[in-house]
Design a protein around this motif. Structure first.
Motif, PDB file in Angstrom:
ATOM      1  N   SER A 237       1.022  -1.008   0.112  1.00  0.00           N
ATOM      2  CA  SER A 237       0.220  -0.037  -0.055  1.00  0.00           C
ATOM      3  C   SER A 237       1.047   1.406  -0.433  1.00  0.00           C
ATOM      4  N   CYS A 238       2.072   0.996  -0.329  1.00  0.00           N
ATOM      5  CA  CYS A 238       2.482   2.363  -0.834  1.00  0.00           C
ATOM      6  C   CYS A 238       2.125   2.971  -2.376  1.00  0.00           C
ATOM      7  N   GLU A 239       2.941   3.416  -3.167  1.00  0.00           N
ATOM      8  CA  GLU A 239       3.094   4.554  -3.924  1.00  0.00           C
ATOM      9  C   GLU A 239       3.844   4.253  -5.061  1.00  0.00           C
TER      10      GLU A 239
ATOM     11  N   ASP B 150      -0.792  -2.127 -17.450  1.00  0.00           N
ATOM     12  CA  ASP B 150      -0.128  -0.690 -17.152  1.00  0.00           C
ATOM     13  C   ASP B 150       1.237  -1.016 -16.542  1.00  0.00           C
TER      14      ASP B 150
ATOM     15  N   GLN C 279       0.384   1.078 -12.610  1.00  0.00           N
ATOM     16  CA  GLN C 279      -0.480   0.715 -11.554  1.00  0.00           C
ATOM     17  C   GLN C 279      -0.294   0.366 -11.108  1.00  0.00           C
ATOM     18  N   LYS C 280      -0.991   0.840  -9.070  1.00  0.00           N
ATOM     19  CA  LYS C 280      -0.038   0.683  -8.080  1.00  0.00           C
ATOM     20  C   LYS C 280       0.559  -0.800  -7.696  1.00  0.00           C
TER      21      LYS C 280
ATOM     22  N   GLY D  60      -0.344  -3.702  -5.393  1.00  0.00           N
ATOM     23  CA  GLY D  60      -0.186  -3.313  -3.985  1.00  0.00           C
ATOM     24  C   GLY D  60       0.157  -3.955  -2.846  1.00  0.00           C
TER      25      GLY D  60
END
Lengths: 287, 569
Positions: free
Chosen positions: B507-509, B541, B544-545, B547
């Protein structure tokens, strides 16, 4: 495994948590567990950015929803507390001020996030279990309140990893083992509405070529349910008896199943086919 | 430069016991490498996927004791899906096939099946010791196999494990000829246990020093066991519920007085608080006390108990002790070295910065801390840092995420900064509360010995993570969740990750593209993207971050047992 819970998006302006879809089952003491691309605070920002940017999929944010989410408008504390990332810290100081006044409430779980507080799953479980068995009355009543408010919420995702407690199912996940394969799997029973769906998933799980098992892969046989395969699908019910899957209505099965086992047909003799005919504890594996 | 025959050097190496030292020794020259590897008996593998069992066996054929760790630390908090990995079966299988005379296996966060335990029990004649911490995957059937087949078993130690289907008969599987037990810990088992078999087992184990019972062992059995094993050094009490006026209580009191060797006490999984006076005689010699699973002991009864424990070096307690109780600890336990305060989940019962300050003032030898609290202030942390610069482990968890200093409403940067500046030997640090990039600047500047750092809901930008990566030269494990660190932080110094065991970011960038870039540049890292949502495809993509990302250095490439939802880039 499909997300069975609601998805929330956050509007930063009005500090409300809005549910984007209704939950499908009523909330009693049950909790919805939704899983998305990322769990926890980061997801808020993702949801926002993707909402505004209009692009990308998987911007789902999910967290463990509690009964409070469904009752009324949630307090501002719950959404901002778990945000992180690019929002300026000034906002958080403001939120902190608000929250410090009911910090006890907040700490006790007005906003739940997976893995927070960072307590080992085993310890979380025993906190709940001990609440049920401690002799002291005073402690019992104290813990009873605590349990209703937050411990159950905190540990639900933990319970989903473990077998249901003896008092009944707290999660839809059951373990599945197959004879000859050392490593078991877990399956979400709630994701299936009928036996066919369940069996299909199990067959996909266990009959696909896997590289992690060092045991010889069993040859693919026909379906487990129709009795023509080398294996049968069995389950252990609440009373500890091993039963053939498929004999009782799906709903009744859901209510009594503790775990599943794909058993070699040769070993499956003597299984009680009906719940009512069970005759005491019977285990197929020697202790 | 060998002035001595190999046998002499080997004898010298016998005195070199730490793995770190032995690793250093093996780098001196080829000859020393060979002598060292052939004589090494104890191997520690911090990440089971960093190396293959075959290579370990190949290098250390004299292996007797193996320690393995599997899942990353955050798996303890359910951040890792169930089937991620960490199966120990391939290791046991490889060892069984080889000619290694395995005697000891210690596992942490690994998946252990009954079949694996069965194989283990049958493959190594001299197997003596099995220690499992935070593991899963087996039932009491597996324990039965160990009991039945390991003829010289000395140690069976299960810590914090959910074990399936307890029926208690496994304890009957120890043959009558088994008299070698030194340590038996089954406190985490939930079900019934065959009490008669347990009594007989203890009766025929004259070397038994450590016995930790589960909650199914009632008080009268405890008394009988203590009669048979007055030499116990470490005792874990299961159930401590009885009528204080009963004969059982009087008997137990008398028996406990005879157990003069007990130095470590734990358990009290079921307890009636008013009857703890029987324990008081034991308290004065205790060096270790773990009441963190005993919510039934609290308030004045707890404080009374603590007052007797003047020699305590290690204390694990629930936050129901309160600041007041911690004050008593500070006053009484001058030898205290390690303190862990866990949340009890009870309303209104918690500890704050007051308790911590009291402890730091009263316990000069304290160096290891795990502290779950309601709140913390910068002033308190600065005071703690002044009082005590000995901390090697400092883990602070403010239950309310991102909570600032409640007095000043400021982030806790200065407080933690004071800790890292003062505690020059700090090796492990866990942060919590409201934190900006500033705290990471301090960490990078001062935490020179830091090996493990846990970050959650902290920081403002990539700079934070960069401060840490640049500054902490000895960093081995970095785990980050829900913090705004992205690709720039991840990719600025890719070589750093080969000097570390692992990096966890959830849950970071960081984006998929960033991770892919990293994976391309560093072929000796496994960069795993863990994707829980079955429906999500591994889209291409780049923006896309991600998870969950877990990366670790490895000598054996992508693991072959990764489940579908794990994508090794």
């Amino acid at each position: 495994m499909s997300a069975s819970g609601s998805v929330s998006t956050v509007s930063r302006d009005d500090h409300l948590v809005l549910s984007s879809e209704d939950s499908s089952s009523p909330v009693e003491s049950e909790l919805e567990l939704g899983l998305g691309l990322s769990l926890g605070g980061g997801g808020f920002i993702k949801a926002q950015q993707q909402a505004s940017g209009g692009g990308g999929g998987g911007g789902q944010y999910a967290r463990i929803l509690t009964a409070k989410d469904f009752s009324s408008v949630v307090s501002s504390s719950s959404c901002l507390s778990s945000s992180s990332s690019s929002l300026s810290r000034g906002d958080y100081v403001a939120a902190g001020t608000k929250r410090s006044s009911d910090s006890v409430a907040a700490a006790n779980g007005s906003s739940q996030v997976v893995g927070w507080p960072p307590i080992r799953a085993y310890r979380m479980n025993s906190m709940v279990n001990q609440a049920k068995s401690v002799a002291s009355e005073e402690y019992n009543s104290m813990m009873e309140n605590k349990r209703k408010n937050s411990l159950v919420e905190k540990t639900t995702d933990v319970c989903s990893k473990n077998s249901a407690s003896a008092k009944g199912r707290t999660s839809p996940f059951v373990k599945v083992n197959m004879d000859g394969i050392p490593i078991g799997r877990k399956i979400d029973l709630n994701a299936h509405g009928c036996y066919e769906s369940l069996v299909q998933t199990l067959e996909d799980m266990f009959y696909q070529p896997t590289t992690r098992s060092s045991v010889q892969e069993p040859t693919r046989s026909s379906k487990l349910l129709d009795g023509t395969s080398d294996y049968v699908l069995t389950y252990e019910d609440k009373e500890g008896d091993w039963m053939l899957v498929g004999d009782v209505p799906w709903g009744m099965f859901l209510g009594s199943v503790k775990r599943l086992r794909i058993m070699r047909t040769s070993e499956a003799t003597g299984l009680a086919p009906r719940l009512q005919e069970s005759n005491g504890r019977q285990r197929n594996r020697p202790i | 430069m060998n002035y001595f025959p190999d046998e002499v050097i080997e004898h010298v190496f016998d005195f070199v016991t730490s793995q770190k030292d032995r690793n250093a020794v093996s780098l001196v020259c080829k000859s020393w490498y060979k002598i060292e590897r052939l004589s090494r008996q104890s191997v520690f593998i911090g990440n089971c996927y960093a190396i293959s069992p075959e290579r370990v066996i190949g290098r250390f054929p004299g292996l007797k004791s193996l320690t393995l760790k599997g899942k990353p630390h955050f798996a303890d908090f359910n951040l890792l899906p169930y089937d991620w990995g960490g199966w120990v079966y391939p290791w046991v299988e490889a060892l069984a096939k080889s000619r290694v005379g395995l005697e000891e296996l210690r596992l942490k966060r690994m998946v252990v099946s009954d079949d694996c335990l069965e194989l283990l029990s049958r493959s190594f004649v001299n197997f003596k010791s099995l220690v499992l911490v935070s593991c899963e995957g087996f039932t009491t059937d597996g324990l039965a196999a160990i009991a039945a087949n390991c003829r010289y078993l000395r140690e069976l130690d299960l810590q914090e494990i959910e074990v399936d289907d307890n029926r208690g008969q496994w304890i009957s599987c120890f043959p009558d000829s088994c008299t070698s037990l030194v340590s038996l810990n089954f406190s985490c088992l939930k079900g019934e246990i065959n009490l008669t078999a347990l009594e007989r087992l203890v009766a025929r184990s004259p070397n038994l020093k450590s016995l930790r019972l589960n909650r199914a062992v009632p008080l009268d059995t405890l008394q009988k066991l203590l009669m048979r094993a007055p030499q116990l050094v470490d005792l874990g009490i299961g159930s401590f519920v009885y009528d204080p006026s009963s004969e059982a209580y009087i008997k137990l009191k008398a028996t406990l007085v005879k157990c003069k060797s007990i130095r470590s006490l734990s358990g009290f999984l079921e307890v009636v608080p008013c009857c703890l006076s029987a324990i008081h005689p034991v308290c004065q010699n205790l060096t270790s006390l773990n009441l963190s699973y005993a919510p039934g002991i609290h308030g004045n009864e707890l404080i009374k108990l603590i007052r007797f424990c003047r020699k305590l070096e290690r204390l694990w307690i629930l936050d129901s002790i309160g600041d007041r109780g911690l004050g008593v600890v500070a006053f009484t336990c001058k030898e205290l070295q390690e303190l862990r305060v866990f949340p009890s989940g009870v309303d209104n019962a918690a500890v704050t910065e007051e308790g911590l300050v009291a402890i730091s003032a009263g316990c000069p030898k304290l160096h290891s801390l795990l502290y779950f609290c309601q709140q913390m202030t910068n002033a308190a942390l600065i005071t703690v840092a002044k009082n005590n610069s000995n901390f090697t482990r400092f883990r602070l968890c403010i239950l309310d995420r991102e909570k600032p200093d409640p007095v000043t409403m400021q982030p806790l940067d200065e407080g933690f900064g004071a800790i890292v500046q003062s505690c020059k030997r700090l090796r492990r640090l866990s942060l919590s509360g409201l934190l900006t990039d500033q705290v990471f600047l301090y960490i990078g500047m001062y935490a020179e010995q830091l090996e493990m750092l846990s970050i959650a809901f902290a920081g403002n930008s990539d700079k934070g993570m960069l401060y840490v990566l640049n500054g902490c030269k000895k960093l081995r494990k970095l785990e980050i969740r829900d913090s705004p660190f992205g690709n720039t932080a991840l990719l600025t110094d890719v070589g750093k990750y080969e000097t570390m065991r692992s990096l966890w970011m959830s849950s970071c960038e960081v984006t998929l593209g960033g991770c892919q870039t990293l994976a391309k540049k560093m072929p000796r890292l496994n960069v795993e993207i863990i994707n829980e949502d079955d429906q999500m495809e591994f889209s291409l993509d780049d923006r896309q971050k991600v998870g969950k990302m877990y990366l670790y250095r490895t000598l054996v490439g992508p693991r072959k047992d990764a489940p579908d939802f794990v994508w090794t880039l």
